[in-house]
Design a protein around this motif. Structure first.
Motif, mmCIF file in Angstrom:
data_model
loop_
_atom_site.group_PDB
_atom_site.id
_atom_site.type_symbol
_atom_site.label_atom_id
_atom_site.label_comp_id
_atom_site.label_asym_id
_atom_site.label_seq_id
_atom_site.Cartn_x
_atom_site.Cartn_y
_atom_site.Cartn_z
ATOM 1 N N ASN A 1 0.808 -1.213 0.000
ATOM 2 C CA ASN A 1 0.000 0.000 0.000
ATOM 3 C C ASN A 1 0.845 1.269 0.000
ATOM 4 O OD1 ASN A 1 0.986 -0.007 2.613
ATOM 5 N ND2 ASN A 1 -0.999 0.312 3.581
ATOM 6 N N ASP B 1 -5.398 4.224 -0.150
ATOM 7 C CA ASP B 1 -4.645 3.384 0.779
ATOM 8 C C ASP B 1 -4.299 4.138 2.054
ATOM 9 O OD1 ASP B 1 -4.731 1.129 -0.791
ATOM 10 O OD2 ASP B 1 -2.841 1.534 -1.804
ATOM 11 N N GLU C 1 -6.085 -8.838 -4.221
ATOM 12 C CA GLU C 1 -5.538 -8.688 -2.883
ATOM 13 C C GLU C 1 -5.096 -10.050 -2.360
ATOM 14 O OE1 GLU C 1 -7.987 -6.492 -0.227
ATOM 15 O OE2 GLU C 1 -8.177 -4.767 -1.586
ATOM 16 N N THR D 1 -0.885 -6.687 -2.909
ATOM 17 C CA THR D 1 -1.721 -7.063 -4.046
ATOM 18 C C THR D 1 -0.857 -7.669 -5.136
ATOM 19 O OG1 THR D 1 -1.510 -4.833 -4.989
ATOM 20 C CG2 THR D 1 -3.472 -5.282 -3.644
#
Length: 300
Positions: A130, A189, A248, A256
């Motif tokens: 993220n 994020d 994810e 991810t």
């Protein structure tokens, strides 16, 4: 990141983009000093008192129910990503004044995840976190983003590359779109992981070093990023038109998996084959994982 100011700036930016005519409400009387809807008009659309909506917009979301948030989202015509972002901000507020910060995503992955990447041989694939770090990739994934690995900084970071490295403007034919999407994902994020210090530090660094990033960050736009099309102008194989899918990884929290595919029989499919040959010949994966390998390959 100040959660209350995040909420306030996000909601103010959303109502500023909607006119009373677009919202289907009769404009309130008096001279309009700000663009878009007024607070009382949003409150009316959401079925809330003006005082209560004002409390929400000022960032006081403690105890605010999901149904109220959904009503505000409908009033402001928020899309799915924006609705999720509002709920993420509310979850942070409801954690209390001294929340326990979740463990940030690690910089390394389970070996099984790397094995999965290596098993994908016909398409570029990579794992990111993220913070926009490129944490791991298969050989084609490293080759696709080879320009990101020309410096010694590891892990390579998409946001730093896009905003601080002039080579990004060559790799992305539509740099403006790439920059917008990057910031929109990063802001989403940030809403989901507000206590991630490395993410906050990244935003702070880019805000100081890039006026373009600072402007886009101030727009408070967010985006979900699961599938779509992307274009590259690779320095070795030229134009690439690829479709991406993002998944994810539940067993690697905060990470991810992204896989790029080319249409069968297309010039981009041929270009990926050429890219794979080049990657193996130039030892791109070794250099991406360890910058010192570049000198060893050159000397060899």
């Amino acid at each position: 990141m100040d959660n209350r100011s995040e909420v306030r700036e996000f909601l103010v930016s959303r109502r500023a983009r909607i006119s009373p005519e677009q919202a289907g409400v009769e404009p309130s009387g008096g001279r309009r000093r700000v663009p878009g809807l007024r607070r009382d008009e949003v409150a009316r659309l959401a079925g809330l008192s003006v005082d209560y909506y004002t409390r929400v917009e000022r960032g006081n979301l403690t105890g605010v129910s999901d149904s109220v948030l959904d009503a505000v989202a409908r009033a402001l015509d928020l899309d799915h990503a924006e609705r999720d972002h509002l709920h993420d901000l509310a979850r942070t507020a409801n954690l209390g004044s001294r929340p326990r910060a979740p463990k940030p995503p690690a910089h390394s992955l389970r070996s099984a995840t790397q094995h999965l990447l290596d098993s994908i041989t016909g398409a570029p694939a990579f794992v990111g976190n993220n913070r926009m770090d490129l944490v791991a990739a298969n050989e084609l994934g490293f080759a696709l983003y080879s320009e990101m690995f020309r410096t010694s900084a590891r892990p390579a970071n998409h946001s730093r590359f896009i905003f601080l490295d002039p080579r990004a403007r060559d790799l992305y034919p539509d740099w403006d779109r790439a920059a917008n999407v990057n910031v929109q994902i990063l802001r989403r994020d940030a809403g989901r992981s507000p206590f991630d210090k490395e993410l906050s530090d990244l935003v702070g660094e880019l805000s100081v070093r890039s006026e373009e990033f600072r402007t886009l960050w101030g727009a408070h736009d967010v985006r979900r990023h699961y599938s779509g099309a992307k274009q590259f102008q690779h320095p070795v194989v030229g134009a690439l038109e690829l479709t991406y899918h993002v998944m994810e990884l539940e067993d690697d929290p905060g990470h991810t998996l992204t896989v790029y595919t080319a249409a069968p029989g297309s010039p981009s499919e041929d270009a990926l084959r050429l890219l794979s040959t080049w990657a193996a010949t130039e030892h791109i994966a070794e250099i991406a994982r360890d910058p010192r390998a570049r000198q060893q390959v050159t000397e060899g």
